[in-house]
Design a protein around this motif. Structure first.
Motif, PDB file in Angstrom:
ATOM      1  N   ASN A   5       0.819  -1.206   0.000  1.00 40.49           N
ATOM      2  CA  ASN A   5       0.000   0.000   0.000  1.00 40.49           C
ATOM      3  C   ASN A   5       0.854   1.258   0.000  1.00 40.49           C
ATOM      4  N   LYS A   8       1.899   1.853  -3.548  1.00 41.24           N
ATOM      5  CA  LYS A   8       0.789   2.343  -4.360  1.00 41.24           C
ATOM      6  C   LYS A   8       0.525   3.816  -4.077  1.00 41.24           C
ATOM      7  N   GLU A   9       0.474   4.162  -2.803  1.00 38.60           N
ATOM      8  CA  GLU A   9       0.197   5.545  -2.431  1.00 38.60           C
ATOM      9  C   GLU A   9       1.357   6.461  -2.823  1.00 38.60           C
ATOM     10  N   THR A  10       2.581   5.972  -2.652  1.00 38.81           N
ATOM     11  CA  THR A  10       3.742   6.782  -3.024  1.00 38.81           C
ATOM     12  C   THR A  10       3.760   7.052  -4.519  1.00 38.81           C
ATOM     13  N   ILE A  13       1.110   9.664  -5.280  1.00 41.53           N
ATOM     14  CA  ILE A  13       1.552  10.991  -4.833  1.00 41.53           C
ATOM     15  C   ILE A  13       2.652  11.524  -5.738  1.00 41.53           C
TER      16      ILE A  13
END
Length: 211
Positions: A5, A8-10, A13
């Motif tokens: 996760n 994915k978030e990095t 962003i």
């Protein structure tokens, strides 16, 4: 929050911030287009290329914490100071050699896991700041001393942050290792040397063509 996760978030962003920086950088260059004395602004293609470089640089900077700091540990209270000190690796080079030997031994048992860990840690730390040197050289400054000092500061900041988080959380979620700093700076120095050689060759060729 698990490791997948975080990535994915990095990535999301990094893409968003990179796009925003691209638009801003392109806008700034177009706004300054009237300055005909600036060789960087001679063509629209060069505007886009430089804006893209700023975008990639920003995205790269977003990924550095994801590789070195995140995911954050669960905070269970400060770690006893004597335990924290014992978990800091200050032995130079020898741990890398031991890790390589361990990987070699396990290969004899058809187990490549230690090898992957060794390559991920060693090669990863060696390569970590190489892109930083390239981006700094192209976008910000040609003074390699400044680039080296900033790269050293980033490496020390990463290890210090890991150590501080380990202490505050009470969890040894990262290995605070002086060899990581050595590998980071070695990689940055190699890239500085390569770029310096390219600059030197370009200068010599430029002088020869003028003659």
């Amino acid at each position: 929050m698990n490791f997948l996760n975080i990535w994915k978030e990095t990535t999301l962003i990094a893409v968003l911030i990179g796009f925003i920086v691209f638009v801003i950088a392109l806008k700034i260059q177009i706004t300054n287009k009237k300055n005909k004395n600036d060789p960087i602004r001679k063509s629209n293609a060069r505007f886009v290329w430089r804006a893209l470089l700023w975008s990639f640089f920003t995205a790269y900077l977003v990924f550095i914490p994801a590789l070195t700091i995140f995911p954050l540990p669960s905070f269970n209270g400060p770690m006893p100071i004597h335990v924290w000190r014992n978990n800091i690796v200050l032995e130079v080079i020898a741990p890398i050699i031991r890790s390589a030997r361990t990987a070699q031994e396990y290969l004899g048992y058809n187990d490549s896991t230690p090898l992957y860990l060794f390559l991920y840690n060693t090669i990863g730390n060696l390569l970590l700041l190489m892109p930083f040197v390239i981006f700094m050289r192209i976008l910000i400054t040609r003074r390699y001393t400044i680039i080296f000092v900033i790269a050293l500061g980033i490496s020390l900041l990463i290890e210090s942050s890991q150590g501080l988080l380990c202490y505050l959380s009470g969890v040894q979620y990262r290995i605070v290792d002086i060899n990581d700093v050595i590998l980071n700076i070695t990689g940055a120095s190699i890239m500085i040397l390569c770029l310096g050689l390219i600059d030197g060759m370009s200068y010599v060729l430029g002088r020869l063509t003028k003659k």
